[in-house]
Design a protein around this motif. Structure first.
Motif, PDB file in Angstrom:
ATOM      1  N   LYS A 172       0.824  -1.212   0.000  1.00  0.00           N
ATOM      2  CA  LYS A 172       0.000   0.000   0.000  1.00  0.00           C
ATOM      3  C   LYS A 172       0.855   1.257   0.000  1.00  0.00           C
ATOM      4  CE  LYS A 172      -2.677  -1.360   3.523  1.00  0.00           C
ATOM      5  NZ  LYS A 172      -3.795  -1.501   4.469  1.00  0.00           N
ATOM      6  N   MET A 173       1.896   1.273   0.852  1.00  0.00           N
ATOM      7  CA  MET A 173       2.729   2.476   0.985  1.00  0.00           C
ATOM      8  C   MET A 173       3.496   2.770  -0.304  1.00  0.00           C
ATOM      9  SD  MET A 173       1.799   3.697   3.749  1.00  0.00           S
ATOM     10  CE  MET A 173       2.816   5.173   3.649  1.00  0.00           C
ATOM     11  N   MET A 174       3.897   1.694  -0.993  1.00  0.00           N
ATOM     12  CA  MET A 174       4.601   1.880  -2.268  1.00  0.00           C
ATOM     13  C   MET A 174       3.733   2.698  -3.224  1.00  0.00           C
ATOM     14  SD  MET A 174       5.737  -1.216  -4.935  1.00  0.00           S
ATOM     15  CE  MET A 174       5.051  -2.423  -3.857  1.00  0.00           C
ATOM     16  N   ARG A 175       2.460   2.373  -3.276  1.00  0.00           N
ATOM     17  CA  ARG A 175       1.543   3.096  -4.163  1.00  0.00           C
ATOM     18  C   ARG A 175       1.294   4.522  -3.671  1.00  0.00           C
ATOM     19  NH1 ARG A 175      -2.458  -1.951  -4.682  1.00  0.00           N
ATOM     20  NH2 ARG A 175      -2.095  -2.502  -6.852  1.00  0.00           N
ATOM     21  N   ILE A 176       1.073   4.631  -2.388  1.00  0.00           N
ATOM     22  CA  ILE A 176       0.777   5.952  -1.823  1.00  0.00           C
ATOM     23  C   ILE A 176       1.935   6.917  -2.068  1.00  0.00           C
ATOM     24  CG2 ILE A 176       0.438   7.221   0.365  1.00  0.00           C
ATOM     25  CD1 ILE A 176      -1.232   4.745   1.293  1.00  0.00           C
ATOM     26  N   TYR A 177       3.174   6.480  -1.769  1.00  0.00           N
ATOM     27  CA  TYR A 177       4.334   7.351  -1.956  1.00  0.00           C
ATOM     28  C   TYR A 177       4.515   7.739  -3.416  1.00  0.00           C
ATOM     29  CZ  TYR A 177       5.993   6.816   2.877  1.00  0.00           C
ATOM     30  OH  TYR A 177       6.123   6.857   4.239  1.00  0.00           O
ATOM     31  N   LEU A 178       4.248   6.781  -4.309  1.00  0.00           N
ATOM     32  CA  LEU A 178       4.395   7.089  -5.733  1.00  0.00           C
ATOM     33  C   LEU A 178       3.404   8.159  -6.169  1.00  0.00           C
ATOM     34  CD1 LEU A 178       5.063   3.881  -7.840  1.00  0.00           C
ATOM     35  CD2 LEU A 178       6.442   5.953  -7.698  1.00  0.00           C
ATOM     36  N   ILE A 179       2.158   7.958  -5.747  1.00  0.00           N
ATOM     37  CA  ILE A 179       1.117   8.925  -6.106  1.00  0.00           C
ATOM     38  C   ILE A 179       1.435  10.292  -5.491  1.00  0.00           C
ATOM     39  CG2 ILE A 179      -1.351   9.498  -5.788  1.00  0.00           C
ATOM     40  CD1 ILE A 179      -1.825   6.398  -6.070  1.00  0.00           C
ATOM     41  N   ASP A 180       2.036  10.276  -4.289  1.00  0.00           N
ATOM     42  CA  ASP A 180       2.394  11.527  -3.619  1.00  0.00           C
ATOM     43  C   ASP A 180       3.714  12.122  -4.138  1.00  0.00           C
ATOM     44  OD1 ASP A 180       0.149  11.075  -2.182  1.00  0.00           O
ATOM     45  OD2 ASP A 180       1.156  10.542  -0.307  1.00  0.00           O
ATOM     46  N   GLY A 181       4.325  11.427  -5.083  1.00  0.00           N
ATOM     47  CA  GLY A 181       5.569  11.944  -5.663  1.00  0.00           C
ATOM     48  C   GLY A 181       6.810  11.743  -4.809  1.00  0.00           C
ATOM     49  N   LYS A 183       9.402   9.516  -4.543  1.00  0.00           N
ATOM     50  CA  LYS A 183       9.991   8.381  -5.251  1.00  0.00           C
ATOM     51  C   LYS A 183      10.925   7.514  -4.396  1.00  0.00           C
ATOM     52  CE  LYS A 183       9.327   9.188 -10.030  1.00  0.00           C
ATOM     53  NZ  LYS A 183       9.824   9.461 -11.357  1.00  0.00           N
ATOM     54  N   GLY A 184      11.761   8.189  -3.608  1.00  0.00           N
ATOM     55  CA  GLY A 184      12.733   7.455  -2.787  1.00  0.00           C
ATOM     56  C   GLY A 184      12.052   6.540  -1.790  1.00  0.00           C
ATOM     57  N   LYS A 185      11.051   7.097  -1.109  1.00  0.00           N
ATOM     58  CA  LYS A 185      10.313   6.297  -0.117  1.00  0.00           C
ATOM     59  C   LYS A 185       9.558   5.150  -0.791  1.00  0.00           C
ATOM     60  CE  LYS A 185       9.635   9.809   3.467  1.00  0.00           C
ATOM     61  NZ  LYS A 185       8.677  10.774   4.006  1.00  0.00           N
ATOM     62  N   ALA A 186       8.982   5.445  -1.953  1.00  0.00           N
ATOM     63  CA  ALA A 186       8.248   4.415  -2.686  1.00  0.00           C
ATOM     64  C   ALA A 186       9.171   3.253  -3.037  1.00  0.00           C
ATOM     65  CB  ALA A 186       7.638   4.996  -3.955  1.00  0.00           C
ATOM     66  N   ARG A 230      10.339  -5.358  -9.911  1.00  0.00           N
ATOM     67  CA  ARG A 230      11.581  -4.726  -9.446  1.00  0.00           C
ATOM     68  C   ARG A 230      12.006  -3.605 -10.400  1.00  0.00           C
ATOM     69  NH1 ARG A 230      14.885  -7.782  -6.013  1.00  0.00           N
ATOM     70  NH2 ARG A 230      14.138  -9.658  -7.031  1.00  0.00           N
ATOM     71  N   GLU A 231      11.948  -3.896 -11.693  1.00  0.00           N
ATOM     72  CA  GLU A 231      12.287  -2.870 -12.697  1.00  0.00           C
ATOM     73  C   GLU A 231      11.382  -1.645 -12.550  1.00  0.00           C
ATOM     74  OE1 GLU A 231      13.381  -6.183 -16.134  1.00  0.00           O
ATOM     75  OE2 GLU A 231      11.674  -4.825 -16.435  1.00  0.00           O
ATOM     76  N   ALA A 232      10.076  -1.933 -12.397  1.00  0.00           N
ATOM     77  CA  ALA A 232       9.106  -0.838 -12.298  1.00  0.00           C
ATOM     78  C   ALA A 232       9.339  -0.005 -11.040  1.00  0.00           C
ATOM     79  CB  ALA A 232       7.689  -1.398 -12.311  1.00  0.00           C
ATOM     80  N   VAL A 233       9.751  -0.685  -9.948  1.00  0.00           N
ATOM     81  CA  VAL A 233      10.027   0.034  -8.696  1.00  0.00           C
ATOM     82  C   VAL A 233      11.242   0.935  -8.887  1.00  0.00           C
ATOM     83  CG1 VAL A 233      10.828  -0.250  -6.309  1.00  0.00           C
ATOM     84  CG2 VAL A 233       8.912  -1.633  -7.151  1.00  0.00           C
ATOM     85  N   VAL A 234      12.288   0.398  -9.523  1.00  0.00           N
ATOM     86  CA  VAL A 234      13.507   1.178  -9.765  1.00  0.00           C
ATOM     87  C   VAL A 234      13.178   2.434 -10.575  1.00  0.00           C
ATOM     88  CG1 VAL A 234      15.746   1.199 -10.973  1.00  0.00           C
ATOM     89  CG2 VAL A 234      15.081  -0.795  -9.597  1.00  0.00           C
ATOM     90  N   ASN A 235      12.323   2.263 -11.600  1.00  0.00           N
ATOM     91  CA  ASN A 235      11.999   3.392 -12.486  1.00  0.00           C
ATOM     92  C   ASN A 235      10.784   4.211 -12.039  1.00  0.00           C
ATOM     93  OD1 ASN A 235      14.107   2.578 -14.203  1.00  0.00           O
ATOM     94  ND2 ASN A 235      12.758   1.057 -15.164  1.00  0.00           N
ATOM     95  N   GLY A 236      10.158   3.789 -10.944  1.00  0.00           N
ATOM     96  CA  GLY A 236       8.996   4.514 -10.452  1.00  0.00           C
ATOM     97  C   GLY A 236       7.819   4.526 -11.418  1.00  0.00           C
ATOM     98  N   GLU A 237       7.590   3.397 -12.096  1.00  0.00           N
ATOM     99  CA  GLU A 237       6.503   3.325 -13.085  1.00  0.00           C
ATOM    100  C   GLU A 237       5.223   2.781 -12.434  1.00  0.00           C
ATOM    101  OE1 GLU A 237       8.406   1.814 -17.100  1.00  0.00           O
ATOM    102  OE2 GLU A 237       9.332   0.836 -15.388  1.00  0.00           O
ATOM    103  N   LEU A 238       4.304   3.659 -12.128  1.00  0.00           N
ATOM    104  CA  LEU A 238       3.107   3.273 -11.370  1.00  0.00           C
ATOM    105  C   LEU A 238       2.222   2.264 -12.110  1.00  0.00           C
ATOM    106  CD1 LEU A 238       1.474   3.608  -8.788  1.00  0.00           C
ATOM    107  CD2 LEU A 238       0.345   5.587  -9.794  1.00  0.00           C
ATOM    108  N   ILE A 239       2.025   2.487 -13.409  1.00  0.00           N
ATOM    109  CA  ILE A 239       1.139   1.586 -14.158  1.00  0.00           C
ATOM    110  C   ILE A 239       1.685   0.160 -14.184  1.00  0.00           C
ATOM    111  CG2 ILE A 239       0.151   1.108 -16.466  1.00  0.00           C
ATOM    112  CD1 ILE A 239       0.035   4.183 -16.824  1.00  0.00           C
ATOM    113  N   LYS A 240       2.975   0.068 -14.421  1.00  0.00           N
ATOM    114  CA  LYS A 240       3.621  -1.250 -14.469  1.00  0.00           C
ATOM    115  C   LYS A 240       3.615  -1.901 -13.068  1.00  0.00           C
ATOM    116  CE  LYS A 240       7.926  -3.305 -16.155  1.00  0.00           C
ATOM    117  NZ  LYS A 240       9.243  -2.988 -16.759  1.00  0.00           N
ATOM    118  N   ILE A 241       3.803  -1.096 -12.043  1.00  0.00           N
ATOM    119  CA  ILE A 241       3.747  -1.627 -10.667  1.00  0.00           C
ATOM    120  C   ILE A 241       2.355  -2.194 -10.405  1.00  0.00           C
ATOM    121  CG2 ILE A 241       3.672  -0.933  -8.226  1.00  0.00           C
ATOM    122  CD1 ILE A 241       5.998   0.951  -8.769  1.00  0.00           C
TER     123      ILE A 241
END
Ligand code: HEC
Ligand code: HEC
Ligand code: HEC
Length: 272
Positions: A172-181, A183-186, A230-241
């Protein structure tokens, strides 16, 4: 003047909650199951009974009275063992009817065999109706209450419940941080999720021997999804995540829950 009386009918819908009641099993039955015995003697006895009953009926149908007698005697002997293994069940047995099966086979009386088989068969069905579900839950459902798992993120021992919560929180937090911009925390949440996901396989060996069961939820396809995640997390790609998490939720989490969690929750409710 006429008075008009209006009668209001209040139709209320009443819903009945169904209570699932599980009948307690006689204590002695536990003697024939793990941890007291690994031999599953009671289940084995049930299979002998079932085969013997079929042995009687099929041989009588084929007019093979000699073999029918062999199976009838085997049926009687093993049927009576139920009452020897579990004392309180002795009184529910149709002893006279099981004896009558043997007698009827000896005198080659087909209709007498069949009516006694029916009477004995009824006692099987009756007991199964009352106790079988309880036995399934008590003796065959997985028990996670004693299972601990080392958390790869903190290095601490977690109960399964806490582990599941921590992993869900990462998701959940991974998504929340990404949406909140953020990136590092996500990214940190994403990596922790993957560590915990992969760490789940530690516990399988507590109950399963071999890797076959593990492959069902942690096989090639799951590994591919984790690599992609893992790739999507590294690149911060929300749709792929989201796409990968959806697959994981449906094919790993939900499927494993259907097999393990539902049964475990029932077991927990039933008590020891
Ligand atoms: C072994 C198969 C298994 C897999 C795979 C699995 N779980 Fe679970 N999960 C369980 C079991 C068993 C319980 C019940 C544990 C308990 O209540 O002590 C549970 C409980 C839970 C709970 C409820 C915790 C609570 O508050 O009681 C959550 C949330 C959860 N899992 C999330 C997940 C997520 C998310 C995934 C996938 C990423 C997942 N689980 C994968 C077996 C599994
Ligand atoms: C007094 C109780 C009782 C009687 C009588 C009884 N059973 Fe059972 N039977 C059980 C219980 C309890 C189980 C569930 C065992 C388990 O799941 O571990 C069971 C399970 C079974 C099973 C399934 C075993 C499995 O592997 O899941 C078969 C087959 C069976 N019984 C056959 C019979 C036949 C045939 C008779 C009658 C001739 C009979 N039983 C009489 C209590 C009884
Ligand atoms: C606390 C014990 C326990 C743990 C831990 C456990 N299982 Fe199971 N699992 C069971 C039981 C009990 C069944 C029901 C079938 C049986 O009796 O083997 C089952 C059934 C399954 C099945 C379906 C039938 C089969 O045997 O393939 C799969 C797949 C499975 N488990 C995978 C896993 C995986 C993967 C893990 C680790 C993430 C795991 N289990 C952890 C007890 C457990």
């Amino acid at each position: 003047m006429k008075k008009v009386i209006l009668v209001l009918l209040i139709i209320s819908t009443i819903s009945y909650a169904k209570n699932l009641r599980l009948k307690d099993l006689p204590k002695e039955l536990s003697n024939y199951y793990p941890p007291k015995s690994e031999k599953m003697e009671f289940v084995e006895l049930m299979h002998i009974l079932s085969t013997s009953l079929t042995g009687v009926v099929s041989n009588v149908k084929e007019d093979d009275w000699q073999n029918a007698q062999k199976w009838a005697e085997r049926l009687q002997e093993n049927y009576l063992r139920i009452g020897k293994m579990v004392k309180s069940w002795d009184k529910v047995l149709k002893k006279k009817d099981v004896k009558n099966i043997v007698e009827a086979v000896k005198s080659k009386n087909r209709s007498a065999v069949m009516s006694s088989v029916q009477a004995v068969g009824k006692s099987c069905v009756q007991c199964h109706k009352t106790y079988r579900l309880s036995a399934k839950i008590k003796f065959h459902a997985p028990d996670f209450s004693g299972t601990n798992i080392e958390d790869p993120v903190t290095g601490l021992d977690y109960t399964i419940e806490d582990y599941m919560k921590a992993m869900t929180n990462n998701m959940k937090m991974m998504r929340i941080y990404l949406i909140d911009g953020e990136k590092g925390k996500a990214r940190k949440e994403g990596f922790d999720f993957i560590k915990r996901f992969e760490g789940m396989t530690q516990m399988c060996g507590d109950c399963h021997t071999g890797k076959l069961s593990e492959e069902v939820y942690f096989g090639v396809e799951a590994k591919k999804r984790i690599t992609s995640l893992r790739e999507a997390v590294v690149n911060g790609e929300l749709i792929k995540i989201n796409k990968n998490l959806k697959w994981i939720s449906e094919n790993n989490c939900a499927k494993c829950h259907n097999v393990h969690q539902t049964l475990y929750l029932l077991k927990e409710k039933f008590g020891k």
